[in-house]
Scaffold this motif. Sequence first.
Motif, PDB file in Angstrom:
ATOM      1  N   SER A  66       0.915  -1.293  -0.086  1.00 30.34           N
ATOM      2  CA  SER A  66       0.056   0.007  -0.151  1.00 30.34           C
ATOM      3  C   SER A  66       0.761   1.146  -0.098  1.00 30.34           C
ATOM      4  CB  SER A  66      -0.964   0.043   1.120  1.00 30.34           C
ATOM      5  OG  SER A  66      -0.421  -0.074   2.469  1.00 30.34           O
ATOM      6  N   ALA A  67       0.449   2.178  -0.722  1.00 28.93           N
ATOM      7  CA  ALA A  67       1.075   3.555  -0.769  1.00 28.93           C
ATOM      8  C   ALA A  67       1.263   4.197   0.489  1.00 28.93           C
ATOM      9  CB  ALA A  67       0.364   4.375  -1.997  1.00 28.93           C
ATOM     10  N   SER A  68       2.313   5.230   0.690  1.00 27.51           N
ATOM     11  CA  SER A  68       2.141   6.050   1.862  1.00 27.51           C
ATOM     12  C   SER A  68       1.018   6.674   2.115  1.00 27.51           C
ATOM     13  CB  SER A  68       3.463   7.029   1.530  1.00 27.51           C
ATOM     14  OG  SER A  68       4.623   6.206   1.444  1.00 27.51           O
ATOM     15  N   GLU A  69       0.656   6.996   3.120  1.00 33.50           N
ATOM     16  CA  GLU A  69      -0.388   7.777   3.805  1.00 33.50           C
ATOM     17  C   GLU A  69      -0.600   9.031   2.996  1.00 33.50           C
ATOM     18  OE1 GLU A  69      -0.791   8.057   7.885  1.00 33.50           O
ATOM     19  OE2 GLU A  69      -0.492   5.972   8.414  1.00 33.50           O
ATOM     20  N   ALA A  70      -1.811   9.160   2.318  1.00 31.72           N
ATOM     21  CA  ALA A  70      -2.222  10.373   1.853  1.00 31.72           C
ATOM     22  C   ALA A  70      -3.325  10.611   1.499  1.00 31.72           C
ATOM     23  CB  ALA A  70      -1.201  10.245   0.201  1.00 31.72           C
ATOM     24  N   GLU A  71      -3.693  11.844   1.270  1.00 31.76           N
ATOM     25  CA  GLU A  71      -5.338  11.885   1.238  1.00 31.76           C
ATOM     26  C   GLU A  71      -5.783  11.257  -0.244  1.00 31.76           C
ATOM     27  OE1 GLU A  71      -8.370  15.544   1.710  1.00 31.76           O
ATOM     28  OE2 GLU A  71      -6.389  16.102   0.972  1.00 31.76           O
ATOM     29  N   ASP A  72      -4.730  11.204  -1.242  1.00 29.45           N
ATOM     30  CA  ASP A  72      -5.519  10.619  -2.700  1.00 29.45           C
ATOM     31  C   ASP A  72      -5.003   9.104  -2.738  1.00 29.45           C
ATOM     32  OD1 ASP A  72      -2.697  10.998  -2.912  1.00 29.45           O
ATOM     33  OD2 ASP A  72      -3.082  11.838  -4.886  1.00 29.45           O
ATOM     34  N   ARG A  73      -4.892   8.529  -1.553  1.00 30.22           N
ATOM     35  CA  ARG A  73      -4.048   7.344  -1.451  1.00 30.22           C
ATOM     36  C   ARG A  73      -4.924   6.250  -2.165  1.00 30.22           C
ATOM     37  NH1 ARG A  73      -1.475   3.322   3.139  1.00 30.22           N
ATOM     38  NH2 ARG A  73      -3.575   3.909   4.218  1.00 30.22           N
ATOM     39  N   VAL A  74      -6.415   6.235  -2.164  1.00 30.29           N
ATOM     40  CA  VAL A  74      -7.321   5.505  -2.942  1.00 30.29           C
ATOM     41  C   VAL A  74      -7.069   5.545  -4.507  1.00 30.29           C
ATOM     42  CG1 VAL A  74      -9.781   4.660  -2.888  1.00 30.29           C
ATOM     43  CG2 VAL A  74      -8.936   5.249  -0.752  1.00 30.29           C
ATOM     44  N   THR A  75      -6.980   6.774  -4.866  1.00 32.05           N
ATOM     45  CA  THR A  75      -6.887   7.186  -6.114  1.00 32.05           C
ATOM     46  C   THR A  75      -5.658   6.630  -6.595  1.00 32.05           C
ATOM     47  OG1 THR A  75      -8.175   8.996  -6.028  1.00 32.05           O
ATOM     48  CG2 THR A  75      -6.769   9.062  -7.990  1.00 32.05           C
ATOM     49  N   GLN A  76      -4.500   6.560  -6.129  1.00 30.31           N
ATOM     50  CA  GLN A  76      -3.376   6.037  -6.400  1.00 30.31           C
ATOM     51  C   GLN A  76      -3.431   4.445  -6.691  1.00 30.31           C
ATOM     52  OE1 GLN A  76       0.242   7.069  -4.464  1.00 30.31           O
ATOM     53  NE2 GLN A  76      -0.791   9.032  -3.496  1.00 30.31           N
ATOM     54  N   HIS A  77      -4.071   3.959  -5.502  1.00 29.73           N
ATOM     55  CA  HIS A  77      -4.361   2.212  -5.709  1.00 29.73           C
ATOM     56  C   HIS A  77      -5.193   2.182  -6.900  1.00 29.73           C
ATOM     57  CE1 HIS A  77      -3.315   1.909  -1.267  1.00 29.73           C
ATOM     58  NE2 HIS A  77      -2.235   2.111  -1.760  1.00 29.73           N
ATOM     59  N   ARG A  78      -6.321   2.920  -7.023  1.00 28.98           N
ATOM     60  CA  ARG A  78      -6.993   2.478  -8.339  1.00 28.98           C
ATOM     61  C   ARG A  78      -6.310   2.677  -9.628  1.00 28.98           C
ATOM     62  NH1 ARG A  78     -12.489   5.675  -5.924  1.00 28.98           N
ATOM     63  NH2 ARG A  78     -13.377   3.767  -4.744  1.00 28.98           N
ATOM     64  N   THR A  79      -5.291   3.509  -9.501  1.00 26.71           N
ATOM     65  CA  THR A  79      -4.538   4.077 -10.586  1.00 26.71           C
ATOM     66  C   THR A  79      -3.581   2.560 -11.229  1.00 26.71           C
ATOM     67  OG1 THR A  79      -4.761   6.331 -10.431  1.00 26.71           O
ATOM     68  CG2 THR A  79      -2.971   5.479 -12.013  1.00 26.71           C
ATOM     69  N   VAL A  80      -2.970   2.256  -9.965  1.00 29.48           N
ATOM     70  CA  VAL A  80      -1.879   1.033 -10.415  1.00 29.48           C
ATOM     71  C   VAL A  80      -2.625  -0.157 -10.586  1.00 29.48           C
ATOM     72  CG1 VAL A  80      -1.581   0.378  -7.905  1.00 29.48           C
ATOM     73  CG2 VAL A  80       0.217   0.374  -9.527  1.00 29.48           C
ATOM     74  N   ILE A  81      -3.762  -0.394  -9.891  1.00 31.22           N
ATOM     75  CA  ILE A  81      -4.601  -1.798 -10.196  1.00 31.22           C
ATOM     76  C   ILE A  81      -5.166  -1.595 -11.568  1.00 31.22           C
ATOM     77  CG2 ILE A  81      -6.859  -2.821  -9.721  1.00 31.22           C
ATOM     78  CD1 ILE A  81      -6.249  -1.623  -6.583  1.00 31.22           C
ATOM     79  N   ALA A  82      -5.773  -0.487 -12.225  1.00 37.12           N
ATOM     80  CA  ALA A  82      -6.035  -0.620 -13.442  1.00 37.12           C
ATOM     81  C   ALA A  82      -4.737  -0.657 -14.441  1.00 37.12           C
ATOM     82  CB  ALA A  82      -6.792   0.803 -13.675  1.00 37.12           C
ATOM     83  N   ALA A  83      -3.732  -0.325 -14.201  1.00 38.30           N
ATOM     84  CA  ALA A  83      -2.564  -0.509 -14.912  1.00 38.30           C
ATOM     85  C   ALA A  83      -2.115  -1.934 -14.851  1.00 38.30           C
ATOM     86  CB  ALA A  83      -1.465   0.504 -14.409  1.00 38.30           C
TER      87      ALA A  83
END
Length: 294
Positions: free
Chosen positions: A90-107
């Motif tokens: 999981s990415a470092s704690e950030a307000e947009d972490r879910v968005t980051q996760h969704r981006t890498v999952i889609a990739a």
Amino acid sequence: MTTPPQSLLTPLVMAPETMTVAISGVTGHVGGAVLRRLANIGEHGHLIGLVRDASRAPQRDGVEIRVADYADAAACEKALAGVDVFFMVSASEAEDRVTQHRTVIAAAVTAGVKHIVYTSFVGAGPEAIFTLGRDHGLTEEAIRASGMAFTILRDNFYLDVLPLFADENGVIRGPAGEGRVAAVARADVADVAVAVLRKPELQAGRTLELTGPEALTLTEVASRASVILGKPLTFVNETIEEAHASRAHYNAPQWQLDAWVSTYTAIASGELAVVNGTVQMLTGHPPRTLEDIL
């Protein structure tokens, strides 16, 4: 354990020597340990370490380093090209972490990744008291909807980190009361991840909760850590209002402040106190104690 969709019940079966495995977070504790252990075993056909900063990448024989940031879809797709199994820390704690996760999952889907192994959190979901557990729940939803085979590792809080909650005066403070937490050592999470990545087909579609060997109060953590570290640590219980006030000087954004305080309220609730045998079952050794890791 959550029952997977029928489409995910056909696991990826590959000989380790032909399997390409990508590991993210390799400059951190868990991802770095997983990379080192798999490299030492030396049975995979191709090991890839993913980093955001190439200058910090670990250098190991037989490991390819690729650069990608979870927020950069094109870079993630390129970095995951040809990968069979992706260990997604999981990415470092950030307000947009879910968005980051969704981006890498889609990739990962676009790149053709067949199986994803994700480090989540015990009790992840919309009702999690620990606010970042809700982010993990949304990430799990994206993984389950992706069509890839998956294994979810729901880690409890890290046992190694609990003594680090202490301030400069050796005080751990927060609204945890006498609640207990079955915190797990990061080394045990890495050992479980290695076991899963060696034979991912055996854990396809499973959600595995990882705990330590016992559930401790923060008073017990402070007392026992004091003995090992040779310096006094204490726990001071706070009300929720006091917890917010004592952290106000950090000028942190509200989401971060809520995450800090809910660390303690989640412990107080008892939802993190369940101890299970998953670490022993998958690694063959008992989970490490606080004394072991300190």
